[in-house]
Enzyme design. Sequence first.
Site, PDB file in Angstrom:
ATOM      1  CG  ASP A   1      40.952  42.197  43.733  1.00 33.54           C
ATOM      2  OD1 ASP A   1      40.891  41.370  44.248  1.00 33.54           O
ATOM      3  OD2 ASP A   1      40.171  42.940  42.773  1.00 33.54           O
ATOM      4  CB  SER A   2      42.881  38.518  41.873  1.00 35.86           C
ATOM      5  OG  SER A   2      41.288  38.960  41.876  1.00 35.86           O
TER       6      SER A   2
ATOM      7  CG  HIS B   1      35.940  41.489  40.548  1.00 32.15           C
ATOM      8  ND1 HIS B   1      36.857  41.307  41.552  1.00 32.15           N
ATOM      9  CD2 HIS B   1      36.408  41.603  39.182  1.00 32.15           C
ATOM     10  CE1 HIS B   1      38.069  41.106  40.708  1.00 32.15           C
ATOM     11  NE2 HIS B   1      37.963  41.475  39.571  1.00 32.15           N
TER      12      HIS B   1
ATOM     13  CB  CYS C   1      33.511  38.990  45.198  1.00 34.50           C
ATOM     14  SG  CYS C   1      34.491  39.092  43.823  1.00 34.50           S
TER      15      CYS C   1
ATOM     16  CD  GLU D   1      39.104  41.331  36.282  1.00 33.30           C
ATOM     17  OE1 GLU D   1      40.023  41.505  35.441  1.00 33.30           O
ATOM     18  OE2 GLU D   1      39.058  41.779  37.255  1.00 33.30           O
TER      19      GLU D   1
ATOM     20  N   GLY E   1      39.519  33.376  42.654  1.00 34.58           N
ATOM     21  CA  GLY E   1      38.327  32.313  43.476  1.00 34.58           C
ATOM     22  C   GLY E   1      38.313  30.994  42.994  1.00 34.58           C
TER      23      GLY E   1
ATOM     24  CB  CYS F   1      41.380  40.276  46.996  1.00 36.01           C
ATOM     25  SG  CYS F   1      41.028  38.730  46.245  1.00 36.01           S
ATOM     26  CG  ASN F   2      35.498  39.896  49.699  1.00 33.44           C
ATOM     27  OD1 ASN F   2      34.865  39.930  50.787  1.00 33.44           O
ATOM     28  ND2 ASN F   2      35.469  40.683  48.866  1.00 33.44           N
ATOM     29  CB  THR F   3      39.522  35.099  46.839  1.00 33.37           C
ATOM     30  OG1 THR F   3      38.146  35.387  46.139  1.00 33.37           O
ATOM     31  CG2 THR F   3      39.944  33.708  46.866  1.00 33.37           C
TER      32      THR F   3
END
Length: 299
Positions: free
Chosen positions: A13-14, A198, A196, A158, A46, A77-79
């Site tokens: 993931d990011s 997150h 997302c 975050e 994103g 990660c969806n993005t």
Amino acid sequence: MAVSVTPTIGVFDSGFGGLTVLRALTQRMPQARFVFVGDTARLPYGSKSRRTVARYAAESAQFLVREQGAQFLVIACNTASALALDAIEEAVAGAVAAPVLGVIEPGAQAARAASQTGDVLVIATDATVQSHAYAAACGALGLRAMEKACPLLVPLVEEGWTEHPVTEEVVRVYLGELLAEAEARGMNADTLVLGCTHYPLLKAVIERVLESLSGPGNPDRGNSIGSAAGRSMRVIDSAESTAEAAARLFDGQGLAQKRAAPETEIRCFATDSVEKFERLGSRFLGRPVGKVELLDLGG
Ligand code: DGL
């Protein structure tokens, strides 16, 4: 290709969000070994272009496969799933034992299973919304989807502000707008997809806000006359559906082999502050993340 005795699943993931997917994966496949990359130095994905996200994602994927020996990959990660699945598959072609799994398709499948009305709402990053990956995946399953970008939510997560009044207010504004717009378009949405990785950390806040927005004549919903849409909305966390899809996809390719280790082995890498990752990561993973290693993937 041959799979070693303890199969390794690479997850990336990011940032920290993908740890929610990792958590669900470890619960479904405790016999595997997991290596996680959080590309925290280059977050957020994103707000970036397809080309940049594809480059970043391919670098993480290659690290996991070439240097960590991952035979399976989950894009938590969806993005990256929305913008870069092709680029990732190309980057690891012939080196993984099963197709690379993203989170969009399992999320859309879960929405289809949950929705009675066929109308679903999706909240996600700007890039995911611009790609319309969810609208396409939901449309292919016969669902009508409306997507909304919520760019302020990732930085709040975050920051660890998952139960903060500022976060609740931001969620209220986004969801108020989304519900009002869906109603104005004549949608009868009964399902909200957290598009997302997150956002599952905000699930409690999101459910609370949906409940409060469902009151009669709520000012946050413009001139809405207060249907019960918010209250009856099912909230879909694609972490769970992705882990189920991974178990189905990867099983029979070596993952059925059990090993005796009492606790699933997880190795975590972050491209920025490992201290912050260690501090916040446990909350997302639901257990201590242990020693996090610093990874330099370049600029
Ligand atoms: N976790 C990422 C996702 O699922 C978003 C975070 C970011 O913008 O980098 O889309």
